[in-house]
Each structure stands twice: as structure tokens, then as C-alpha cells.
Motif scaffolding. Structure first.
Motif, PDB file in Angstrom:
ATOM      1  N   ASP A  28      25.838   8.638  16.878  1.00  0.00           N
ATOM      2  CA  ASP A  28      24.313   8.124  16.582  1.00  0.00           C
ATOM      3  C   ASP A  28      23.878   8.528  15.783  1.00  0.00           C
ATOM      4  O   ASP A  28      23.315   9.682  15.898  1.00  0.00           O
ATOM      5  N   TRP A 219      12.347   7.484  17.625  1.00  0.00           N
ATOM      6  CA  TRP A 219      13.558   6.956  17.560  1.00  0.00           C
ATOM      7  C   TRP A 219      13.644   5.733  18.551  1.00  0.00           C
ATOM      8  O   TRP A 219      14.518   5.121  18.966  1.00  0.00           O
ATOM      9  N   SER A 231      13.708  -3.508  13.472  1.00  0.00           N
ATOM     10  CA  SER A 231      15.186  -2.793  13.000  1.00  0.00           C
ATOM     11  C   SER A 231      14.684  -1.840  11.615  1.00  0.00           C
ATOM     12  O   SER A 231      14.961  -0.944  10.968  1.00  0.00           O
ATOM     13  N   HIS A 234      14.160   1.727  11.787  1.00  0.00           N
ATOM     14  CA  HIS A 234      15.194   2.623  12.540  1.00  0.00           C
ATOM     15  C   HIS A 234      14.810   3.578  11.656  1.00  0.00           C
ATOM     16  O   HIS A 234      16.054   3.903  11.003  1.00  0.00           O
ATOM     17  N   TYR A 239       7.166   4.333  14.153  1.00  0.00           N
ATOM     18  CA  TYR A 239       6.896   3.072  14.904  1.00  0.00           C
ATOM     19  C   TYR A 239       5.806   2.626  14.707  1.00  0.00           C
ATOM     20  O   TYR A 239       4.954   3.846  15.112  1.00  0.00           O
ATOM     21  N   SER A 293      22.286  -4.190  16.901  1.00  0.00           N
ATOM     22  CA  SER A 293      21.797  -3.156  17.173  1.00  0.00           C
ATOM     23  C   SER A 293      22.730  -2.195  17.922  1.00  0.00           C
ATOM     24  O   SER A 293      22.141  -0.950  17.929  1.00  0.00           O
ATOM     25  N   THR A 296      24.046  -0.105  14.744  1.00  0.00           N
ATOM     26  CA  THR A 296      22.632   1.040  14.112  1.00  0.00           C
ATOM     27  C   THR A 296      22.128   1.864  15.383  1.00  0.00           C
ATOM     28  O   THR A 296      21.668   2.907  15.186  1.00  0.00           O
ATOM     29  N   SER A 297      23.050   1.259  16.292  1.00  0.00           N
ATOM     30  CA  SER A 297      22.549   1.962  17.920  1.00  0.00           C
ATOM     31  C   SER A 297      21.125   2.407  17.827  1.00  0.00           C
ATOM     32  O   SER A 297      20.294   3.275  18.000  1.00  0.00           O
ATOM     33  N   ASP A 298      20.481   1.588  17.821  1.00  0.00           N
ATOM     34  CA  ASP A 298      18.921   0.915  17.149  1.00  0.00           C
ATOM     35  C   ASP A 298      18.409   0.918  19.094  1.00  0.00           C
ATOM     36  O   ASP A 298      18.619   0.249  20.194  1.00  0.00           O
ATOM     37  N   ASN A 299      17.766   1.809  19.266  1.00  0.00           N
ATOM     38  CA  ASN A 299      17.267   2.177  20.815  1.00  0.00           C
ATOM     39  C   ASN A 299      16.286   0.604  20.984  1.00  0.00           C
ATOM     40  O   ASN A 299      16.494   0.393  22.648  1.00  0.00           O
ATOM     41  N   THR A 300      15.041   0.785  20.418  1.00  0.00           N
ATOM     42  CA  THR A 300      14.256  -0.283  21.060  1.00  0.00           C
ATOM     43  C   THR A 300      14.966  -1.872  21.227  1.00  0.00           C
ATOM     44  O   THR A 300      14.942  -2.409  22.038  1.00  0.00           O
ATOM     45  N   SER A 346      19.179   1.534  26.499  1.00  0.00           N
ATOM     46  CA  SER A 346      19.875   3.015  25.104  1.00  0.00           C
ATOM     47  C   SER A 346      20.409   3.418  25.693  1.00  0.00           C
ATOM     48  O   SER A 346      21.037   4.264  24.322  1.00  0.00           O
TER      49      SER A 346
END
Length: 465
Positions: A28, A219, A231, A234, A239, A293, A296-300, A346
Motif C-alpha cells: 500500500d 494518510w 478520494s 488520497h 486533507y 477504497s 487504492t487502500s484508502d484509509n479514510t 483501516s
């Protein structure tokens, strides 16, 4: 070149539909030093992606009579990985399960909980799909009481700033559309002036997890139930400080542009129980959201998904409630959650502990012919080796390229790979390898050792003896 890449994706998708899924193994884009050069994998910090060379022969269906790899051969792969100098001092939990029979072929401390990094997201994805359904959508609404118009967040954090796109995942629902619909409804009632309030009370508790280390602000965003397409941030480290209020301000401007006078500043308050709904916009289906998600391994996004599991299950919609709800749903689905410590959804928290066996079991069930809609949605949401998501820069020039589907994971001292693979002999396997505790400076080398010694050999395996 483009046709070859499309053919690769098409082949991989057909494998999913037939019960064959590729072996997955990827890293990731999450915090952690990357200082050791990759071994024999064609991966660069900023790679130029080319279509992989796919095997000429493709397996066309799940064949329970295909030769099964021997446990000794699989164990030798993990032993080779552990012997790599980059793995010095590491703890490993690994499991390989034959999908057709359900037999565990490899048990390398498979029941031991190890920091999973973003493979943790598989637990959240399984619970989300199982509890809410692949077709579940999220509504963002406005309600009116008196002269106060309240914008109510329903968990959609992919809202378009203006007009929604009915063909998109990110930006399916638009704040501009919602404002214009609200304005029309207000005018129909003879209302031309309102105050605007934001209701983001769907989620409770802190918006930041105490288990996340300083620096992770790059992140993951603060966890709130309404955001303008999060996204888009990302991997950018930018953010917004208050994503929910940012969305409310965007909505307010569109409302004014639609001819409604807004008095005062946007306030925060729960929508009154007697307020009437004016307008609503809906997100893409959950299966599509999870695909974005997970790839892209999106944590949020994943943390929001965990909170939505909690809300649906009637748990408190904070970090602790999300963890309880996810684990409760996994147990309801028949999975053994022994050895699991879950601090977030996550995988950013180093205190998370997940056994490799649980990850492999989730994937084995999903990949099986009777995996159903939940299984198909989960497997198809995973990155494809050498083609997309967090696997786009890995496994090139191997038999895993274009056939692998997997969830990746990495922290400073952790790497994990959890996915499905079809061997050269045509046997469909689910696997998970979770590694933790190597020196931080070995992160890149640990990833390479995992690719070279386990993933690529597994995809090329004709290893019965």
C-alpha cells in the motif's frame, strides 16, 4: 499496448466469474520508509507502467481435480522468504487454503495475530458487504424545520462539489444537485431565505484514533459522515482540517447560487426530529465504493465504512464501536476471530493484530463457487497484479501478472499480502502472509522478499512433490 492491457483485465475478470482469481501481493501507499532497492521485481518509486506478459494458456473454470500443491512445497516458499536478510527479526503468520476443498495447505503460525497493516481492510470489507449488501447506497439529505435548512450527512464521503455523475463512483452524488433540488422545494413552499445547519452526528466520538502515530495526518482525514470527494486527496497529504464543514460550505454556496438567501454562518446541530425531508442524493452502490477504497487502500473511506457497519448494527459509531461491529459480523458469518485485536478499520494502528488464517479464510469463502454476491464483490474489488491499484507497479514479468487479485499492506515494519492465486496446474488457492517486526530500513527489501519467494512462485507453482 492498450489492447493488451484491456485483454489482461478482461481475462482477470473472467477468472473471477468462473471462480478463478489471481494471486495477490502488493504494497500500500501508506507511511513507512522505502530505502532498500527492490530485488528482481520491476518496481520503481515512480514507475512507467506497461502491460504484463500474460501466460498463453488460461484456466477456464474451477477444477477440483487439478493437482494440489504439497504442503512441503508451500512451506519451503515461506522458509525461503524468512531466510532473506531483509526479514531479520520478523514474525510471520501465513496460511494457504485450497478453495475447492477448504483444506489448509500451509500453516505457518497461521493462528498467531500479527500486525496486518492494510490487509486489515479485508475484515471491514467482508463485514460491510455481509451486513449492508453490495447494492447498499448512502443518502445525503436536507430537511427543513421553520426557517432552518439542515444538511444531513449519511456517510457519503465521495460527494461531487457540484453536479453528480451517474456513471461514476467518486462523485456519483453532487452537492450542487442537492442544493438546487432543495432550492426548488423551498421556493415551492414560498421560502426564499433560510439559515443552514450541518448535521454530522451520524458518527460519534473522536474523529482521530489514539492508536495512529503522529504524521499519519498525511494518510487519513478526520472521520466524519459527509465530505467532498475525499478520494481526490488520497496520497496527496492535503486533507482538509474539517471535511464535513467544507462540504457544508460548498452546499451553502450552491444554495445561494440557486436563489436562496442564506443568513448567518453554517452552524452544527442535529436535525430536529420533526423536520421534513426536502431533497436527497444517493451514492454509488457499496460494491463500487469498496472497489475504489480497496484498490487504492484508502484509509479514510475504510474508516467510514467501519462506522457505517457500526451504525447498521446498532453499535456506537466511534472507533471502538466500529471494531466491535466488524468482529461481531465476522463471527455471525462463521469466522473464528480468536487472536484478533482491532483498534481501527483501516489498519493504520500498529496495535492491530490479525492471524493470517482469518484473512485466508475470508478470501477462500469469497472465491468459492458459493461465495455469492458478497464474495464476487470482495474479490473483484481487489487490485490486479501489474495492472491496477496498489499492485500496478509489482509482479511484472511473472506468471502472477494480470492474474493476481490481492489486498496489500505496509507500515514501517509490517508488510502483508492477502489474496487468491491460480497455480500453473490450475488449482485455486486463497492465501495470506503477514510479516511484522523487521527493521524499518528493510521495508522495501521485505516487500521484495515476499514477492520473489512466495507470490511469484505460488502463481507459477506446479509443486505437488
Amino acid at each position: 499496448m492498450r489492447k493488451a492491457q484491456i485483454a489482461a483485465l478482461t481475462a482477470a475478470s473472467l477468472l473471477v466469474a468462473g471462480g478463478y482469481y489471481g494471486l495477490a501481493d502488493a504494497l500500500d501507499l501508506v507511511p513507512g520508509p522505502v530505502t532498500v532497492a527492490p530485488m528482481d521485481i520491476a518496481a520503481q518509486p515512480h514507475p512507467t507502467i506497461s502491460a504484463p506478459s500474460l501466460p498463453q494458456a488460461q484456466v477456464a473454470g474451477l477444477d477440483p481435480e487439478a493437482p494440489m500443491p504439497s504442503s512441503a512445497a508451500l512451506s519451503a516458499m515461506v522458509t525461503s522468504m524468512v531466510a532473506d536478510p531483509a526479514m531479520e527479526g520478523a514474525s510471520v503468520s501465513a496460511s494457504v487454503i485450497d478453495v475447492a476443498s477448504g483444506t489448509e495447505l500451509l500453516d505457518h503460525s497461521a493462528a498467531s495475530g500479527v500486525t496486518p497493516a492494510s490487509s486489515n481492510k479485508l475484515l471491514t470489507a467482508q463485514a460491510s458487504l455481509s451486513l449492508m449488501g453490495a447494492d447498499h447506497t448512502l443518502s445525503t439529505t436536507t430537511v427543513l424545520q421553520g426557517s432552518t435548512l439542515t444538511l444531513v450527512g449519511g456517510g457519503d464521503v465521495l460527494l461531487a462539489e457540484d453536479k453528480g455523475d451517474p456513471t461514476a463512483t467518486a462523485g456519483r452524488a453532487g452537492l450542487g444537485d442537492l442544493a438546487r433540488q432543495s432550492a426548488e422545494a423551498l421556493k415551492a413552499q414560498g421560502v426564499t431565505s433560510v439559515s443552514v445547519s450541518l448535521d454530522d452526528t451520524l458518527f460519534t466520538g473522536p474523529a482521530w484514533n489514539d492508536g495512529w502515530e503522529a504524521g499519519n495526518e498525511a494518510w487519513v482525514a478526520k472521520i466524519q459522515p459527509i465530505m467532498v470527494d475525499i478520494s481526490a486527496h488520497h496520497g496527496q497529504g492535503d486533507y482538509p482540517d474539517d471535511p464535513a464543514m467544507e462540504a457544508a460550505q460548498v452546499f451553502r454556496q450552491h444554495l445561494e447560487d440557486a436563489g436562496i438567501t442564506v443568513s448567518g454562518e453554517v452552524s452544527r446541530a442535529a436535525a430536529p426530529s420533526g423536520a421534513s425531508e426536502l431533497a436527497a442524493v444517493s451514492s454509488a452502490p457499496l460494491a463500487d465504493i469498496l472497489s475504489l477504497s480497496l484498490k487504492t487502500s484508502d484509509n479514510t473511506m475504510t474508516e467510514v465504512e467501519g462506522r457505517l457497519v457500526a451504525a447498521t448494527a446498532g453499535e456506537s459509531t466511534d472507533f471502538q464501536g466500529a471494531s466491535r461491529a466488524v468482529l461481531a459480523q465476522l463471527r455471525k458469518d462463521g469466522f473464528d476471530t480468536s487472536g484478533v485485536t482491532l483498534l481501527d478499520s483501516s489498519g493504520l494502528a500498529k496495535g492491530n493484530k490479525v492471524p493470517g488464517r482469518l484473512l485466508a479464510q475470508i478470501l477462500a469463502r469469497a472465491a468459492a463457487p458459493d461465495g455469492g454476491t458478497v464474495g464476487r464483490a470482495l474479490i473483484s474489488a481487489l487490485p490486479v497484479g501489474a495492472l491496477d491499484g496498489t499492485l500496478d507497479d509489482r509482479l511484472h514479468e511473472t506468471q502472477a501478472a494480470g492474474t493476481v487479485r490481492a489486498k496489500t499492506g505496509s507500515l514501517e515494519q509490517s508488510v502483508s499480502l492477502s489474496g487468491v492465486a491460480t497455480t500453473a496446474d490450475g488449482r485455486l488457492l486463497a492465501f495470506a502472509v503477514v510479516v511484522d517486526g523487521f527493521p524499518a530500513e528493510n521495508a522495501w527489501g521485505a516487500r521484495a522478499a515476499l514477492d520473489n519467494n512466495v507470490v511469484a512462485p505460488l502463481a507459477a507453482c506446479g509443486c505437488q512433490g
